[in-house]
Design a protein around this motif. Structure first.
Motif, PDB file in Angstrom:
ATOM      1  N   VAL A   1       0.860  -1.183   0.000  1.00 12.15           N
ATOM      2  CA  VAL A   1       0.000   0.000   0.000  1.00 12.15           C
ATOM      3  C   VAL A   1       0.898   1.236   0.000  1.00 12.15           C
ATOM      4  O   VAL A   1       1.723   1.415   0.903  1.00 12.15           O
ATOM      5  CB  VAL A   1      -0.932   0.021   1.223  1.00 12.15           C
ATOM      6  CG1 VAL A   1      -1.750   1.311   1.246  1.00 12.15           C
ATOM      7  CG2 VAL A   1      -1.850  -1.195   1.202  1.00 12.15           C
TER       8      VAL A   1
ATOM      9  N   PRO B   1      -9.801  -2.260   6.832  1.00 12.49           N
ATOM     10  CA  PRO B   1      -8.411  -2.089   6.376  1.00 12.49           C
ATOM     11  C   PRO B   1      -7.803  -0.765   6.823  1.00 12.49           C
ATOM     12  O   PRO B   1      -6.609  -0.694   7.109  1.00 12.49           O
ATOM     13  CB  PRO B   1      -8.525  -2.182   4.847  1.00 12.49           C
ATOM     14  CG  PRO B   1      -9.978  -2.046   4.535  1.00 12.49           C
ATOM     15  CD  PRO B   1     -10.717  -2.529   5.721  1.00 12.49           C
ATOM     16  N   GLU B   2      -8.626   0.278   6.894  1.00  8.71           N
ATOM     17  CA  GLU B   2      -8.090   1.585   7.309  1.00  8.71           C
ATOM     18  C   GLU B   2      -7.637   1.562   8.764  1.00  8.71           C
ATOM     19  O   GLU B   2      -6.680   2.245   9.138  1.00  8.71           O
ATOM     20  CB  GLU B   2      -9.148   2.681   7.118  1.00  8.71           C
ATOM     21  CG  GLU B   2      -9.604   2.878   5.687  1.00  8.71           C
ATOM     22  CD  GLU B   2     -10.783   1.989   5.294  1.00  8.71           C
ATOM     23  OE1 GLU B   2     -11.334   2.182   4.199  1.00  8.71           O
ATOM     24  OE2 GLU B   2     -11.159   1.115   6.106  1.00  8.71           O
TER      25      GLU B   2
ATOM     26  N   GLN C   1      -4.308  -0.296   8.801  1.00  4.68           N
ATOM     27  CA  GLN C   1      -3.270   0.545   8.206  1.00  4.68           C
ATOM     28  C   GLN C   1      -2.870   1.675   9.157  1.00  4.68           C
ATOM     29  O   GLN C   1      -1.677   1.951   9.348  1.00  4.68           O
ATOM     30  CB  GLN C   1      -3.786   1.123   6.880  1.00  4.68           C
ATOM     31  CG  GLN C   1      -2.720   1.832   6.061  1.00  4.68           C
ATOM     32  CD  GLN C   1      -3.265   2.252   4.700  1.00  4.68           C
ATOM     33  OE1 GLN C   1      -4.317   1.801   4.270  1.00  4.68           O
ATOM     34  NE2 GLN C   1      -2.528   3.119   4.030  1.00  4.68           N
TER      35      GLN C   1
ATOM     36  N   ARG D   1      -1.490  -5.527   1.096  1.00  9.77           N
ATOM     37  CA  ARG D   1      -2.889  -5.825   0.781  1.00  9.77           C
ATOM     38  C   ARG D   1      -2.994  -7.002  -0.173  1.00  9.77           C
ATOM     39  O   ARG D   1      -2.160  -7.185  -1.063  1.00  9.77           O
ATOM     40  CB  ARG D   1      -3.526  -4.582   0.164  1.00  9.77           C
ATOM     41  CG  ARG D   1      -4.981  -4.719  -0.248  1.00  9.77           C
ATOM     42  CD  ARG D   1      -5.533  -3.358  -0.624  1.00  9.77           C
ATOM     43  NE  ARG D   1      -4.693  -2.685  -1.616  1.00  9.77           N
ATOM     44  CZ  ARG D   1      -4.515  -1.363  -1.688  1.00  9.77           C
ATOM     45  NH1 ARG D   1      -5.119  -0.569  -0.836  1.00  9.77           N
ATOM     46  NH2 ARG D   1      -3.749  -0.838  -2.621  1.00  9.77           N
ATOM     47  N   ASN D   2      -4.069  -7.764   0.029  1.00  6.33           N
ATOM     48  CA  ASN D   2      -4.416  -8.815  -0.924  1.00  6.33           C
ATOM     49  C   ASN D   2      -5.253  -8.166  -2.026  1.00  6.33           C
ATOM     50  O   ASN D   2      -6.371  -7.708  -1.767  1.00  6.33           O
ATOM     51  CB  ASN D   2      -5.227  -9.913  -0.232  1.00  6.33           C
ATOM     52  CG  ASN D   2      -5.503 -11.088  -1.144  1.00  6.33           C
ATOM     53  OD1 ASN D   2      -5.649 -10.935  -2.356  1.00  6.33           O
ATOM     54  ND2 ASN D   2      -5.598 -12.279  -0.565  1.00  6.33           N
ATOM     55  N   PRO D   3      -4.756  -8.096  -3.258  1.00  6.14           N
ATOM     56  CA  PRO D   3      -5.505  -7.391  -4.314  1.00  6.14           C
ATOM     57  C   PRO D   3      -6.817  -8.066  -4.672  1.00  6.14           C
ATOM     58  O   PRO D   3      -7.713  -7.426  -5.231  1.00  6.14           O
ATOM     59  CB  PRO D   3      -4.527  -7.403  -5.494  1.00  6.14           C
ATOM     60  CG  PRO D   3      -3.607  -8.551  -5.239  1.00  6.14           C
ATOM     61  CD  PRO D   3      -3.485  -8.657  -3.746  1.00  6.14           C
ATOM     62  N   LYS D   4      -6.966  -9.330  -4.345  1.00  7.81           N
ATOM     63  CA  LYS D   4      -8.196 -10.039  -4.696  1.00  7.81           C
ATOM     64  C   LYS D   4      -9.321  -9.719  -3.718  1.00  7.81           C
ATOM     65  O   LYS D   4     -10.484  -9.609  -4.108  1.00  7.81           O
ATOM     66  CB  LYS D   4      -7.942 -11.553  -4.710  1.00  7.81           C
ATOM     67  CG  LYS D   4      -6.953 -11.986  -5.796  1.00  7.81           C
ATOM     68  CD  LYS D   4      -6.705 -13.483  -5.739  1.00  7.81           C
ATOM     69  CE  LYS D   4      -5.695 -13.919  -6.801  1.00  7.81           C
ATOM     70  NZ  LYS D   4      -5.399 -15.371  -6.719  1.00  7.81           N
ATOM     71  N   THR D   5      -8.987  -9.567  -2.444  1.00 10.14           N
ATOM     72  CA  THR D   5     -10.015  -9.345  -1.427  1.00 10.14           C
ATOM     73  C   THR D   5     -10.042  -7.905  -0.910  1.00 10.14           C
ATOM     74  O   THR D   5     -11.030  -7.480  -0.306  1.00 10.14           O
ATOM     75  CB  THR D   5      -9.790 -10.279  -0.223  1.00 10.14           C
ATOM     76  OG1 THR D   5      -8.529  -9.950   0.391  1.00 10.14           O
ATOM     77  CG2 THR D   5      -9.769 -11.732  -0.676  1.00 10.14           C
ATOM     78  N   GLY D   6      -8.944  -7.177  -1.122  1.00  9.44           N
ATOM     79  CA  GLY D   6      -8.844  -5.818  -0.594  1.00  9.44           C
ATOM     80  C   GLY D   6      -8.478  -5.778   0.875  1.00  9.44           C
ATOM     81  O   GLY D   6      -8.366  -4.699   1.470  1.00  9.44           O
ATOM     82  N   ARG D   7      -8.288  -6.959   1.501  1.00 11.26           N
ATOM     83  CA  ARG D   7      -7.950  -6.997   2.924  1.00 11.26           C
ATOM     84  C   ARG D   7      -6.468  -6.700   3.145  1.00 11.26           C
ATOM     85  O   ARG D   7      -5.623  -7.025   2.309  1.00 11.26           O
ATOM     86  CB  ARG D   7      -8.274  -8.369   3.526  1.00 11.26           C
ATOM     87  CG  ARG D   7      -9.733  -8.733   3.540  1.00 11.26           C
ATOM     88  CD  ARG D   7     -10.005  -9.933   4.431  1.00 11.26           C
ATOM     89  NE  ARG D   7      -9.096 -11.058   4.212  1.00 11.26           N
ATOM     90  CZ  ARG D   7      -9.168 -12.214   4.847  1.00 11.26           C
ATOM     91  NH1 ARG D   7     -10.117 -12.391   5.772  1.00 11.26           N
ATOM     92  NH2 ARG D   7      -8.311 -13.184   4.597  1.00 11.26           N
TER      93      ARG D   7
END
Length: 743
Positions: A236, A268-269, A272, A285-291
């Motif tokens: 990120v 996630p915020e 972070q 971040r996992n780009p597939k899940t956004g987590r």
């Protein structure tokens, strides 16, 4: 020409101070050297946590010899005058030269100031730089008087050329300059002797120190990105954190770790922010899940176990931090989903002071909610939703998560509003009503969010105007310039037609009610005025309507309000116009063009104002616009002088029967033909068409001034021509006040 290398080696310099300190070292040293006569070819400054470094190339070996001639007193002047001149010049009488001048014989002194070696000048400038260094915070240590951000251990100062390097001698509070430095604190702590910058940089690299912060940033980013990519994840981006971390390490070693599964469901915020604020970790971040599933920490050393122990320790600390965040999150969710919901948080805001002269956060929310409801129809929002959103938008200020992480305010409000089952438009407004926060921040476009964002910022601005807490010079403690720019961008980028005067007046009046609420008569009258403003939009008439209908003695402060409130409103609108100039200047619109448009009616409608300004800027940039402006100014100057001389105003229009010259007739016809078209175009807000009508006047105006003498010997002809000039002023004045445009 020699090169200069300076290193100031100390305990760890805070990361946030390093870049500025490196630039300050460069500026103060180079300015001081140049002032003393030493010019140079180039200079570069570097910083690490333990050192500030300056490298200067192509420095003069010595300052040039300077020769100066000074004019003194007359020959035969009193001895005291001559002796004073001699002391100032540093000469004796026999060194003076007598010269004859038109004013008689005069003494002249020729002063030669010999050049000085570079090392002597460098020592003086370096000592002054160190002793007067502009650290935001500094300290003393030991028994010395020197102040530095952290204890200063050594000063490297080497002047080098093709024959080698020599130390510039200087002693400062027991610290003597030398040609040695040290490498990494743990990996290469021994002394290193250097002869110049290239030797210095190479030896530091071998001693596990990356001197250039840009190189450290690039190395961290590339290695972290590569490690994340290898695991199917992505780093990120956070440029601020990257710059800070690069200032914490001299030899960056990137380590990638995992977040425990029990924390992966946190927003996630939250993950972070917690990792950034507490640990200075980057999020992965996992780009597939956004987590957010992993983190990157940057160590300052290599270890035998390749960082495993460091990583394990960091993961343990991180789990404790995230456990706190999870606790806050779950508690807040229970509150939001409860029967009371976010209302409980709102009640507690009644005990939170927004400003000691502006009341509590709860009182502020009430004002914003009313204003958001009023603005809603203008921006196409549902009034009920806008008011509801305004009432809950700041509820998260009482939440545990925002108490721990204030930077998450608004964002957490959106999560909690969703959990409470509120409409999505309301939840979005909780997050977006703070936007835009800066010139590059995204502007909300959803109608409810726009209404609440405008209401929030207008209430802030009118509130501080009401208590006379305005920005002054470079000071703006309440970020009012940012708030005004936010309103400007919200209005313009959403193409909103918002009459600011009306809303300024209403909100200023609400602040007056809040400050004079103990006087029930005043409060009642002012509430009546608010009703009149809501219906008619004009404070002056609202005040007079209410006052005229009042049977009794009018409170004194209401009499003063008749002038004070419009003055505040005008002053605030002027502040907006100033911010608009700055905003549009970056888009290529000149300040005088904006001034010309501000002078027109409706200048509180920023969308209309900017539309007019863009059209006028385009027209003034054309050949027709430039020439017509010259013709207009000439006509206006002649007319103004004649009106002052004759004591009358020429505004009756010309009579065609008194026209003598064909050019005069052509101008008369052109004005008659285009006046109506320009008026219609302006009424329709088609400013491009209005400028087209103005362009049609350029040629007849030019021809008129080329062929016609306005001040004719025939008085009736002269007056008719002056009335024709008044037509030029009138027709052109429909578009903008062209007198404000610089030729």
């Amino acid at each position: 020409m020699p090169d200069l290398l300076i290193e100031l080696f100390s305990e760890e310099i805070p990361a946030r101070m390093q870049a500025r300190a490196a630039e300050d070292l460069k500026k103060r040293m180079t300015d001081g050297l140049v002032e003393a006569g030493l010019t140079y070819a180039g200079a570069a400054a570097f910083s690490t946590p333990r050192r500030l470094t300056l490298a200067i190339e192509g420095l003069l070996a010595e300052s040039p010899t300077l020769r100066e001639e000074r004019k003194g007193p007359k020959v035969g002047a009193p001895d005291k005058a001559i002796e004073g001149f001699l002391r100032g010049a540093g000469l004796t009488r026999d060194q003076l030269e007598e010269r004859d001048t038109p004013k008689g014989a005069i003494y002249f002194a020729s002063i030669e100031k010999a050049g000085r070696p570079a090392s002597a000048i460098i020592a003086e400038v370096l000592e002054a730089t160190i002793r007067n260094f502009p650290w935001p915070k500094s300290m003393r240590w030991g028994a010395g008087t020197l102040r530095w951000v952290r204890p200063l251990h050594s000063i490297l100062c080497v002047l080098s050329d093709e024959n080698g390097g020599e130390v510039v001698p200087l002693e400062l509070d027991g610290i003597t300059t030398g040609k040695t430095t040290r490498g990494h604190r743990f990996m290469a702590p021994d002394e290193i002797s250097v002869s110049g910058f290239e030797d210095y940089a190479a030896k530091l690299k071998r001693a596990n120190v990356v001197l250039d912060p840009a190189e450290r940033r690039e190395a961290i980013w590339q290695e972290a990105s590569n490690q994340a990519f290898a695991r199917g994840l992505e780093l990120v981006e956070d440029k601020g954190l990257l710059a800070e971390v690069a200032g914490l390490v001299e030899w960056p070693v990137v380590l990638l770790g995992d977040i425990d599964a029990e924390f992966l469901e946190l927003p996630p915020e939250v993950l972070q922010t917690s990792m950034k604020e507490h640990q200075k970790f980057f999020s992965v971040r996992n780009p597939k899940t956004g987590r957010i599933e992993g983190f990157v920490t940057v160590a300052n050393r290599e270890t035998a176990d390749h960082g495993a122990t460091i990583l394990a320790g960091n993961q343990k600390v991180l789990s404790a931090r995230l456990a706190d965040a999870k606790f806050f999150w779950e508690n807040d969710l229970r509150t939001a989903k409860s029967e009371v919901g976010m209302e409980g948080w709102l009640e507690s805001l009644g005990n939170v002071t927004f400003h000691n002269k502006l009341g509590t956060q709860a009182a502020r929310i009430d004002r914003i909610a009313v204003l958001a409801r009023e603005i809603a129809p203008v921006v196409g929002a549902d009034a009920d939703l806008a008011e509801q959103a305004a009432r809950v938008a700041k509820a998260d200020l009482s939440s545990e998560m925002v108490y721990e992480f204030p930077e998450l305010q608004g964002l957490m409000g959106r999560y909690y509003a969703q959990a409470a089952g509120l409409p999505q438009e309301v939840a979005n407004a909780c997050q977006l009503h703070y936007s835009p926060l800066g010139p590059s921040d995204e502007v909300p476009t959803e109608a409810v969010s726009v209404a609440v964002a405008l209401a929030d910022k207008i209430d802030t601005l009118t509130g501080f105007w009401a208590i006379d807490e305005k920005p002054t010079g470079s000071k703006d403690p309440f970020a009012l310039r940012r708030a005004a720019l936010g309103v400007i961008r919200l209005v313009l980028e959403n193409n909103t037609r918002l009459p600011l005067d009306r809303y300024f007046d209403a909100q200023l009046l609400r602040h007056e009610i809040a400050q004079n609420g103990d006087d029930e008569v005043s409060a009642s009258l002012m509430r009546d005025m608010l009703g009149e403003i809501a219906e008619h939009g004009i404070f002056g008439s609202a005040l007079r309507t209410v006052v005229d209908a009042f049977d009794g003695d009018l409170p004194k402060h209401l009499e003063e309000l008749e002038t004070s409130l419009p003055d505040m409103s005008r002053d605030l609108l002027g502040f907006f116009h100033d911010r608009l100039k700055v905003f549009l200047r970056d888009q290529g619109i000149r300040h005088d063009v904006i001034d010309a448009c501000v002078a027109m009616a409706g200048n509180d409608d920023l969308t209309l104002l900017v539309k007019r300004a863009r059209a006028l800027e385009a027209f003034m940039s054309s050949e027709d616009g430039e020439n017509l402006l010259q013709g207009f100014k000439r006509a206006n100057n002649i007319l103004s002088q004649a009106e002052e001389k004759d004591g009358v105003e020429y505004s009756f229009g010309a009579d065609k029967k008194f026209i003598e010259d064909p050019a005069e007739a052509a101008l008369f016809d052109a004005l008659a033909a285009n006046e109506g078209a320009i008026s219609s175009a302006i009424e329709a807000e088609d400013f491009a068409a209005a400028m087209g009508g103005m362009a049609a006047l350029r040629e007849p105006v030019d021809a008129f001034f080329e062929a016609v003498q306005v001040n004719s010997d025939k008085e009736v002809v002269r007056r008719n021509r002056l009335n024709l000039l008044s037509q030029i002023r009138k027709v052109c004045g429909q578009v903008a006040d062209l007198t404000r445009i610089e030729a």
